[in-house]
Design an enzyme around this catalytic site. Sequence first.
Site, mmCIF file in Angstrom:
data_model
loop_
_atom_site.group_PDB
_atom_site.id
_atom_site.type_symbol
_atom_site.label_atom_id
_atom_site.label_comp_id
_atom_site.label_asym_id
_atom_site.label_seq_id
_atom_site.Cartn_x
_atom_site.Cartn_y
_atom_site.Cartn_z
ATOM 1 N N LYS A 241 0.840 -1.205 0.000
ATOM 2 C CA LYS A 241 0.000 0.000 0.000
ATOM 3 C C LYS A 241 0.871 1.248 0.000
ATOM 4 C CE LYS A 241 -3.561 2.699 0.144
ATOM 5 N NZ LYS A 241 -4.573 2.703 1.196
ATOM 6 N N LYS B 27 -0.238 11.819 5.573
ATOM 7 C CA LYS B 27 0.175 10.835 6.582
ATOM 8 C C LYS B 27 0.851 9.640 5.928
ATOM 9 C CE LYS B 27 -2.690 7.815 7.657
ATOM 10 N NZ LYS B 27 -3.050 6.446 7.217
#
Length: 296
Positions: A170, A238
């Site tokens: 990811k 983030k």
Amino acid sequence: MENIAFIGLGIMGVPMCLNLLKAGYPVNTYTRSHTHPSIPEAGAHLCDSPRAAAEQADIIILIVNDTPNVEQVLFGENGVIEANLQGKVIVDMSTISPVATKAFAQRVQAAGADYLDAPVSGGDVGAQAGTLSIMVGGSESAFQRVLPLFQVMGKNITHVGDVGAGQITKMANQVIVAQSIQAVAEALVLASKAGADPEKVRQALMGGFANSRILEVHGKRMTAGTFTPGFKVNLHQKDITSALNTARELGVALPGAALFQQLLSSCIAQGGSEWDHSAVIKVIEQLANHSIRDDS
């Protein structure tokens, strides 16, 4: 049929949970925020803590927004770890630190449960359509057990490797998506400032080698000026920060990701932390002193 606990009912979680309910799975849910009315209407049982949801479930799915929140759900007061986890599977579909993922898995496995990290890609559109890409780390046996649920929520489902491999995959996805968004934004601003219609340029490029889901979905958001979040600026920042931190530890240079982080920071400085991440085009427009939209 397995009983499911679904923890985290945000932009992604609500449609993912609804797809499981539509497929006939019994679902217990927990969220710290207001529950979307469609969830109880679809038949989910609302629980008052992660522990309560996990106690009644065989497979516990989490999708929350960062590493500290995953830790709180799992190990905080009335957390999942306080339930009887023997023989259960915890599936974290959040996007968090690969290092923390491995540590969380060890604690969960010591309590008698299997652990999969299974972050997703495809945004709110993919979550609603049940076409998410799901990248999974963990044991083969746990993967096979949860696979029928993954097939309800997604289409491109890959068992990448051991625990943590899903999160690393990811992370790579977010680096590619970041620079694809930046490339589309730059191209549309260039075309528009040269006098071309950016939406027609986007449509033309979709028939060639430059075509991508980013050009299709995010390019349309850019030309329409529609930045209601499918994936928020602050969440992508983030993820990119996590990728840059990991790259630094490994001695890997990510110059494109570092630049995209600065574009996201500029969006946040303008009050856009809740914008869709395609809104980085606003920064490219400012640098060019040119908007691609007449109404901007």
